[in-house]
Design a protein around this motif. Sequence first.
Motif, PDB file in Angstrom:
ATOM      1  N   ALA B  71      15.199  -3.615 -16.790  1.00  0.00           N
ATOM      2  CA  ALA B  71      14.003  -2.790 -17.022  1.00  0.00           C
ATOM      3  C   ALA B  71      12.821  -3.333 -16.227  1.00  0.00           C
ATOM      4  CB  ALA B  71      13.671  -2.764 -18.520  1.00  0.00           C
ATOM      5  N   THR B  72      12.720  -4.659 -16.130  1.00  0.00           N
ATOM      6  CA  THR B  72      11.642  -5.286 -15.363  1.00  0.00           C
ATOM      7  C   THR B  72      11.795  -4.991 -13.877  1.00  0.00           C
ATOM      8  OG1 THR B  72      11.420  -7.039 -17.001  1.00  0.00           O
ATOM      9  CG2 THR B  72      10.558  -7.505 -14.804  1.00  0.00           C
ATOM     10  N   GLU B  78       8.796   0.002  -8.805  1.00  0.00           N
ATOM     11  CA  GLU B  78       7.844   1.114  -8.925  1.00  0.00           C
ATOM     12  C   GLU B  78       6.446   0.723  -8.474  1.00  0.00           C
ATOM     13  OE1 GLU B  78       9.754   3.242 -12.859  1.00  0.00           O
ATOM     14  OE2 GLU B  78       7.648   2.583 -12.955  1.00  0.00           O
ATOM     15  N   ARG B  79       6.031  -0.502  -8.837  1.00  0.00           N
ATOM     16  CA  ARG B  79       4.647  -0.915  -8.601  1.00  0.00           C
ATOM     17  C   ARG B  79       4.488  -1.818  -7.384  1.00  0.00           C
ATOM     18  NH1 ARG B  79       3.205  -2.736 -14.624  1.00  0.00           N
ATOM     19  NH2 ARG B  79       1.527  -3.851 -13.540  1.00  0.00           N
ATOM     20  N   GLY B  80       5.547  -2.014  -6.619  1.00  0.00           N
ATOM     21  CA  GLY B  80       5.462  -2.853  -5.419  1.00  0.00           C
ATOM     22  C   GLY B  80       5.130  -4.299  -5.739  1.00  0.00           C
ATOM     23  N   LEU B  81       5.621  -4.791  -6.859  1.00  0.00           N
ATOM     24  CA  LEU B  81       5.314  -6.167  -7.273  1.00  0.00           C
ATOM     25  C   LEU B  81       6.390  -7.133  -6.775  1.00  0.00           C
ATOM     26  CD1 LEU B  81       4.101  -5.496 -10.932  1.00  0.00           C
ATOM     27  CD2 LEU B  81       2.692  -6.222  -8.987  1.00  0.00           C
ATOM     28  N   SER B 101       9.058 -12.952  -1.953  1.00  0.00           N
ATOM     29  CA  SER B 101       8.194 -13.658  -0.994  1.00  0.00           C
ATOM     30  C   SER B 101       6.736 -13.355  -1.304  1.00  0.00           C
ATOM     31  CB  SER B 101       8.527 -13.187   0.417  1.00  0.00           C
ATOM     32  OG  SER B 101       8.217 -11.810   0.552  1.00  0.00           O
ATOM     33  N   ASN B 102       5.852 -14.312  -0.983  1.00  0.00           N
ATOM     34  CA  ASN B 102       4.412 -14.109  -1.139  1.00  0.00           C
ATOM     35  C   ASN B 102       4.088 -13.408  -2.467  1.00  0.00           C
ATOM     36  OD1 ASN B 102       1.700 -14.024  -0.493  1.00  0.00           O
ATOM     37  ND2 ASN B 102       1.885 -12.142   0.714  1.00  0.00           N
ATOM     38  N   PRO B 103       4.375 -14.030  -3.592  1.00  0.00           N
ATOM     39  CA  PRO B 103       4.323 -13.356  -4.901  1.00  0.00           C
ATOM     40  C   PRO B 103       2.938 -12.804  -5.271  1.00  0.00           C
ATOM     41  CG  PRO B 103       4.679 -15.725  -5.161  1.00  0.00           C
ATOM     42  CD  PRO B 103       4.834 -15.417  -3.720  1.00  0.00           C
ATOM     43  N   ASN B 104       2.940 -11.622  -5.903  1.00  0.00           N
ATOM     44  CA  ASN B 104       1.691 -11.043  -6.415  1.00  0.00           C
ATOM     45  C   ASN B 104       1.765 -10.790  -7.922  1.00  0.00           C
ATOM     46  OD1 ASN B 104       3.424  -8.894  -6.393  1.00  0.00           O
ATOM     47  ND2 ASN B 104       2.239  -7.639  -4.957  1.00  0.00           N
ATOM     48  N   CYS B 105       2.722 -11.435  -8.583  1.00  0.00           N
ATOM     49  CA  CYS B 105       2.784 -11.412 -10.050  1.00  0.00           C
ATOM     50  C   CYS B 105       3.726 -12.533 -10.505  1.00  0.00           C
ATOM     51  CB  CYS B 105       3.277 -10.067 -10.580  1.00  0.00           C
ATOM     52  SG  CYS B 105       5.049  -9.795 -10.425  1.00  0.00           S
ATOM     53  N   VAL B 134      -1.106 -10.504 -12.679  1.00  0.00           N
ATOM     54  CA  VAL B 134      -0.175  -9.715 -13.493  1.00  0.00           C
ATOM     55  C   VAL B 134       0.921 -10.650 -14.001  1.00  0.00           C
ATOM     56  CG1 VAL B 134       1.557  -7.878 -13.465  1.00  0.00           C
ATOM     57  CG2 VAL B 134      -0.606  -7.568 -12.237  1.00  0.00           C
ATOM     58  N   LEU B 135       1.059 -10.687 -15.334  1.00  0.00           N
ATOM     59  CA  LEU B 135       2.084 -11.516 -15.965  1.00  0.00           C
ATOM     60  C   LEU B 135       2.996 -10.603 -16.771  1.00  0.00           C
ATOM     61  CD1 LEU B 135       3.286 -14.255 -16.907  1.00  0.00           C
ATOM     62  CD2 LEU B 135       1.507 -14.328 -18.665  1.00  0.00           C
ATOM     63  N   ILE B 136       4.269 -10.580 -16.415  1.00  0.00           N
ATOM     64  CA  ILE B 136       5.237  -9.747 -17.142  1.00  0.00           C
ATOM     65  C   ILE B 136       6.154 -10.663 -17.935  1.00  0.00           C
ATOM     66  CG2 ILE B 136       7.163  -8.128 -16.907  1.00  0.00           C
ATOM     67  CD1 ILE B 136       5.789  -7.019 -14.416  1.00  0.00           C
TER      68      ILE B 136
END
Lengths: 255, 255
Positions: B71-72, B78-81, B101-105, B134-136
């Motif tokens: 699900a994650t 979907e969000r380009g994360l 690579s180059n993480p944004n969350c 953003v923390l999931i």
Amino acid sequence: MWPPREHVKGSQTWETLDTPPELHFLKLKRSQLKVRFCTNESQKSRGDLVGLLRHMGFDISEGEVTAPAPATCLILKERGLRPHLLIHDGIRSEFAQIDTSNPNCVVIADAGESFSYQNMNKAFQVLMELDNPVLISLGKGRYYKETSGLMLDVGAYTKALEYACGIKAEVVGKPAPGYFQSALQEMGVESHEAIMIGDDIVGDVGGAQRCGMRALQVRTGKFRPSDEHHPEVKADGYVDNLAEAVDLLLQYAHQ
Amino acid sequence: MWPPREHVKGSQTWETLDTPPELHFLKLKRSQLKVRFCTNESQKSRGDLVGLLRHMGFDISEGEVTAPAPATCLILKERGLRPHLLIHDGIRSEFAQIDTSNPNCVVIADAGESFSYQNMNKAFQVLMELDNPVLISLGKGRYYKETSGLMLDVGAYTKALEYACGIKAEVVGKPAPGYFQSALQEMGVESHEAIMIGDDIVGDVGGAQRCGMRALQVRTGKFRPSDEHHPEVKADGYVDNLAEAVDLLLQYAHQ
């Protein structure tokens, strides 16, 4: 009162080197004003901290420092608490006289590398076995800066245990009002007679003000320009460095 | 829907052995009712989980399981994360197709032994470098039981990062309403047509009800007698085991 912690740790700096703070501190001590260091340092014993400060040129003794570990020991003795210690080896000596057998509470401090999954689980298990779990946290800092980067402070790990156990920790350290109160008692002054000088808008300035003191924020250490527009805390004054704070205090003291 | 996680992990047990749950599950599957497993398992891949359940005698395939990691992955795409992963090696394969690579969350799951001070600091540093961190979090469980004792679950470590960063995590897993919703979509039914069967009064029963479903609590697994007087959540019914739940469902379905 003045918080030394952030200034002896990691990459933080006192201020510009052309105004050595130890000399201004000496000027303050030689005035008729009472001075006390109020720190949240929980990785070093009070003895080690004072040794470091003396090495930096500060004329200071252990009796002039309010630190969370000795304050916690007083609380443990008063309430007959026997702690399981989740702490850094650097302050273990502070608890040498404390009975840690058959623990009935957990004391958590900035344990650094000792914040392993295994050690966190052990502290959690001790709390879950108690009918009335007591968690004492030495400060509740979010993070601090080391040369290797930002590091999680004790407050984050305290939140983890609070959530898992469904409890609220008792904080010993800034900004807890009781902690400022104990420093004032040791100085023998009332809160309205005292002024706090610190670089942390919430921990130093906000905490002292909630205790009835006035507070100056210095624009050094962890100060950020946005602090001067903080949504909840407004300092009674802002100064560029300790020199300016000392000049201001001596000026008012002589009036 | 039925939550397998606690029942394949550690010391939890299904129920008394004279009512094998896999046979009741089969009975349910052979009825005209749609059935789906809804789990918070975040240490095993969906493939490994299904393998284990099949070994236990359950007639189940990966397509019948809603799990937080897949699900994650949908959300990330979907969000380009691009996540920095603080997860257990057991579910790393689920993220094989995700660009890290180059993480944004940051994605945090029940990492177990990997919840080291070093790994927590790394995740924290990634978040602090982002303008909009953003923390999931895969679930927000407080703790679970292993043969070696109670262990901290992902929720505790998520709270630590939330506090240190001053942010709120997005939870993927029970009791997040969106998670139940995704399971319902996969089944192609409306919430008022579905019923949740679970042993966790808050995570299973409360979460499903907030999503518009009805929910039964089974008196097995992590059920505690005090759950029947929970201050916030009241199940639509309580059953002693899966056998009783299945009998009840089939009886109503035939009316």
